[in-house]
Design an enzyme around this catalytic site. Structure first.
Site, mmCIF file in Angstrom:
data_model
loop_
_atom_site.group_PDB
_atom_site.id
_atom_site.type_symbol
_atom_site.label_atom_id
_atom_site.label_comp_id
_atom_site.label_asym_id
_atom_site.label_seq_id
_atom_site.Cartn_x
_atom_site.Cartn_y
_atom_site.Cartn_z
ATOM 1 N N LYS A 81 123.881 125.644 47.871
ATOM 2 C CA LYS A 81 124.202 127.060 48.102
ATOM 3 C C LYS A 81 123.048 127.806 48.779
ATOM 4 C CE LYS A 81 122.860 128.928 43.563
ATOM 5 N NZ LYS A 81 123.331 129.696 42.401
ATOM 6 N N ASP A 82 121.832 127.222 48.773
ATOM 7 C CA ASP A 82 120.686 127.860 49.433
ATOM 8 C C ASP A 82 120.601 127.538 50.926
ATOM 9 O OD1 ASP A 82 119.846 128.927 47.013
ATOM 10 O OD2 ASP A 82 118.471 127.269 46.578
ATOM 11 N N ARG A 129 126.950 138.881 45.069
ATOM 12 C CA ARG A 129 128.274 138.281 44.853
ATOM 13 C C ARG A 129 128.716 138.430 43.403
ATOM 14 N NH1 ARG A 129 129.379 133.797 42.235
ATOM 15 N NH2 ARG A 129 127.194 133.182 42.223
ATOM 16 N N ARG A 130 127.817 138.111 42.479
ATOM 17 C CA ARG A 130 128.156 138.245 41.057
ATOM 18 C C ARG A 130 128.361 139.709 40.682
ATOM 19 N NH1 ARG A 130 123.491 133.870 39.568
ATOM 20 N NH2 ARG A 130 124.814 131.998 39.488
ATOM 21 N N ARG A 151 115.100 139.035 39.298
ATOM 22 C CA ARG A 151 114.653 137.802 39.924
ATOM 23 C C ARG A 151 114.002 136.962 38.838
ATOM 24 N NH1 ARG A 151 112.944 137.017 45.189
ATOM 25 N NH2 ARG A 151 112.800 134.880 44.445
ATOM 26 N N ARG A 157 114.732 134.894 33.158
ATOM 27 C CA ARG A 157 116.017 135.599 33.077
ATOM 28 C C ARG A 157 116.557 135.626 31.647
ATOM 29 N NH1 ARG A 157 119.073 135.037 38.786
ATOM 30 N NH2 ARG A 157 117.235 134.839 40.078
ATOM 31 N N CYS A 244 123.328 133.809 52.834
ATOM 32 C CA CYS A 244 123.396 133.285 51.469
ATOM 33 C C CYS A 244 123.393 134.382 50.412
ATOM 34 C CB CYS A 244 122.217 132.345 51.208
ATOM 35 S SG CYS A 244 122.106 130.949 52.332
#
Length: 319
Positions: A81-82, A129-130, A151, A157, A244
Site C-alpha cells: 500500500k506504500d 481514507r480511514r 503519526r 499509537r 497513497c
C-alpha cells in the site's frame, strides 16, 4: 546463482523488520542462499509531518528503491500500500506473496467495539481514507466521534489509548498480525464499514529488472490471485490520479463457489475526510487472467467513480 548472501533492503520499523524477516526465511527456502537484512531509513520514517502534508506517495519507498538501483541491496520488501502506482522501468515487482487479512481494526479502551464507543469518542488515525469512512459511518448511524490525526509506530499509537489521550486508534490487521499483537484488537472493522487502502495486507518484493535469475527465484513466492487483486486495486488508484495518502479505499474480493474461485468483485470509495460526501461503487466480473485485464477492471470502475464526482472529493491529487 552464486552462494553469497542476498541483501534484503528493509525499513527499520519493528513491523518492517518483522515482515522482511518472514520474506527472508521464504527466500532462503527457495534459493538455498543466506539472506541478510540491510536497514534503510526512509523520509517517511524520520518526518514528523502528517502523510497528507508530505504527499504520502513514495515517502516510505524512495530510499529503498535508491538502494536497489545503487547496488547496495539485491531486493527490497515493501508494504504494497506504500508503493506509488507507477513502476520504475529499472525495477520489477518479482513477487506479491499471499495476502494477510486486509481489514482495518480498532484498538480501544475497555475492550470497546467501534459501535460501542461513547458520544464524543476520540479516534486516532493518520489516514484520510480511514477518517472519511469512519466519519461517514458515524454520521449515518448517529455516532458522535471525533477523528484525530496521529503519526508513529504501533507502540506509539496504541500508547495513546493506554495513556487515556484517545479512546481508540485504527490500525491494519495485517501489521498487528505480523508482529504478534493481533490479540490487542478490540474490533475488526467490516469491509462494508471501512474499505482498506489499495494493496493493504499485501507485501511487494522488488528487485532490479536486469537480474533475471533473481527475478525468477523470487517469483516462486508470488501468489497469482493476490497479484491480480492488488493490481486491480492499484489500477483504480492510478486512474483516480490519487496518491497513497488520498482518501481512497479499494478491495478486490475473490468470490468462490466452494473451492472454485468464480468471480472478482472490486469495490472502491472516495470521500471527504469529514465524511459528508462519498462516492462508493463496485463491479463484479470474471477473475482477471492477465495483468492487462486486472488493470482494465480498475480503470473502468475509476471512470464510473469520476463520472459521479470522485475527483472533487480527494483534495490532494498525485503529481
Amino acid at each position: 546463482m552464486s552462494t553469497r548472501a542476498l541483501r534484503l533492503g528493509t525499513r527499520r520499523s519493528r513491523l518492517a523488520m518483522a515482515q522482511s524477516g518472514q520474506v527472508a526465511d521464504a527466500v532462503r527456502r527457495v534459493t538455498g542462499r543466506p539472506v541478510e537484512l540491510v536497514e534503510i531509513t526512509t523520509y517517511g520514517d524520520v518526518s514528523r509531518e502528517h502523510l497528507a502534508q508530505i504527499g504520502g506517495t513514495g515517502v516510505f519507498v524512495t530510499a529503498l528503491r535508491d538502494a536497489l538501483l545503487g547496488g547496495e541491496v539485491d531486493f527490497a520488501v515493501h508494504s504494497l500500500k506504500d508503493l506509488p502506482t507507477e513502476q520504475p522501468e529499472d525495477l520489477v515487482l518479482a513477487a506479491v506473496p499471499v495476502r494477510e487479512d486486509p481489514r482495518d481494526v480498532i484498538v480501544a479502551r475497555d475492550a470497546l467495539k467501534f459501535t460501542d464507543l461513547p458520544r464524543g469518542a476520540r479516534i486516532g488515525t493518520g489516514s484520510p481514507r480511514r477518517m472519511a469512512q469512519l466519519n461517514a459511518y458515524a454520521r449515518t448511524h448517529g455516532l458522535g466521534i471525533e477523528t484525530v490525526p496521529i503519526r508513529g509506530n504501533v507502540d506509539t499509537r496504541i500508547g495513546y489509548v493506554r495513556d487515556g489521550e484517545l479512546d481508540a486508534v485504527v490500525l491494519a490487521a495485517a501489521g498487528l498480525s505480523r508482529i504478534g499483537r493481533i490479540d490487542e484488537v478490540t474490533d475488526f472493522l467490516s469491509i462494508d464499514t471501512v474499505l482498506p487502502a489499495p494493496g493493504q495486507g499485501a507485501l511487494a518484493i522488488e528487485c532490479p529488472a536486469d537480474n533475471a535469475s533473481l527475478v525468477a527465484a523470487l517469483g516462486e513466492l508470488d501468489d497469482p490471485l493476490t497479484r491480480v487483486a492488488v493490481t486491480a486495486e492499484r489500477s483504480l488508484l492510478a486512474a483516480l490520479e490519487a496518491g497513497c495518502s488520498a482518501p481512497v479505499g479499494a478491495l478486490a474480493d475473490l468470490l468462490a463457489d466452494g473451492q472454485i474461485v468464480k468471480e472478482m468483485r472490486l469495490r472502491g470509495v472516495v470521500g471527504t475526510t469529514d465524511g459528508t460526501r462519498m462516492v462508493q461503487l463496485s463491479t463484479t466480473g470474471p477473475v482477471p487472467e492477465t495483468h492487462d485485464q486486472a488493470m482494465t477492471l480498475g480503470r473502468e470502475l475509476a471512470a464510473e467513480m469520476l463520472a459521479q464526482g470522485a475527483a472533487g472529493l480527494m483534495g490532494e491529487r498525485a503529481q
